[in-house]
Design a protein around this motif. Structure first.
Motif, PDB file in Angstrom:
ATOM      1  N   THR A  35       0.834  -1.203   0.000  1.00  0.00           N
ATOM      2  CA  THR A  35       0.000   0.000   0.000  1.00  0.00           C
ATOM      3  C   THR A  35       0.872   1.257   0.000  1.00  0.00           C
ATOM      4  N   ASN A  36       1.914   1.264   0.830  1.00  0.00           N
ATOM      5  CA  ASN A  36       2.829   2.406   0.872  1.00  0.00           C
ATOM      6  C   ASN A  36       3.536   2.588  -0.471  1.00  0.00           C
ATOM      7  N   TYR A  37       3.936   1.489  -1.074  1.00  0.00           N
ATOM      8  CA  TYR A  37       4.620   1.550  -2.366  1.00  0.00           C
ATOM      9  C   TYR A  37       3.696   2.146  -3.431  1.00  0.00           C
ATOM     10  N   VAL A  38       2.461   1.654  -3.475  1.00  0.00           N
ATOM     11  CA  VAL A  38       1.501   2.163  -4.463  1.00  0.00           C
ATOM     12  C   VAL A  38       1.223   3.652  -4.212  1.00  0.00           C
ATOM     13  N   ALA A  39       1.102   4.047  -2.956  1.00  0.00           N
ATOM     14  CA  ALA A  39       0.865   5.456  -2.630  1.00  0.00           C
ATOM     15  C   ALA A  39       2.055   6.313  -3.067  1.00  0.00           C
ATOM     16  N   ASP A  40       3.266   5.824  -2.806  1.00  0.00           N
ATOM     17  CA  ASP A  40       4.470   6.574  -3.221  1.00  0.00           C
ATOM     18  C   ASP A  40       4.547   6.705  -4.737  1.00  0.00           C
ATOM     19  N   VAL A  41       4.237   5.633  -5.443  1.00  0.00           N
ATOM     20  CA  VAL A  41       4.258   5.677  -6.903  1.00  0.00           C
ATOM     21  C   VAL A  41       3.195   6.642  -7.417  1.00  0.00           C
ATOM     22  N   ASN A  46       1.927  11.801  -9.904  1.00  0.00           N
ATOM     23  CA  ASN A  46       1.247  13.096  -9.898  1.00  0.00           C
ATOM     24  C   ASN A  46       2.246  14.248  -9.942  1.00  0.00           C
ATOM     25  N   ASP A  47       3.335  14.121  -9.173  1.00  0.00           N
ATOM     26  CA  ASP A  47       4.376  15.156  -9.203  1.00  0.00           C
ATOM     27  C   ASP A  47       4.986  15.272 -10.595  1.00  0.00           C
ATOM     28  N   PHE A  48       5.222  14.121 -11.222  1.00  0.00           N
ATOM     29  CA  PHE A  48       5.795  14.120 -12.564  1.00  0.00           C
ATOM     30  C   PHE A  48       4.845  14.786 -13.558  1.00  0.00           C
TER      31      PHE A  48
END
Length: 112
Positions: A35-41, A46-48
């Protein structure tokens, strides 16, 4: 080709099974990690996208500014060249006349 894909499938199954059995995390920890990995991605994506939008806007502004500035610069250069040619024309004529006179003098000099 069929043997390769079958072997690849069995290899993936065996690797996944071995990984799940030997990992030192509980199921809840794995789920939280995923879940943390998916949130970070998602955040990075979004930043990109935001950065890409900013870059596109900056690129558009740069292209517009370049076109505007280039036209103005070319006009200024042409005006400067016309002014330079106008101011130097009498001097160039005088220099050509002097060179012509000197050439005549040199040609009329008799060797002694």
């Amino acid at each position: 080709m069929a043997k390769f894909s079958t072997g690849l499938t069995w290899g993936l199954i065996a690797g996944a099974t071995y990984g799940l059995l030997t990992v030192k995390r509980t199921g809840a920890q794995r789920i939280q990690s995923l879940t943390n990995y998916v949130a970070d991605v998602t955040i990075a994506t979004n930043d990109f996208q935001k950065s890409l939008g900013t870059f596109k806007t900056a690129l558009h502004n740069l292209a517009h500014e370049t076109q505007t500035t280039a036209v103005s610069a070319v006009d200024d250069i042409q005006k400067s060249m016309k002014t330079f040619n106008f101011q130097t024309e009498p001097r160039i004529k005088q220099i050509k006349a002097e060179v012509s006179d000197l050439t005549d003098v040199v040609q009329n000099v008799k060797p002694s």
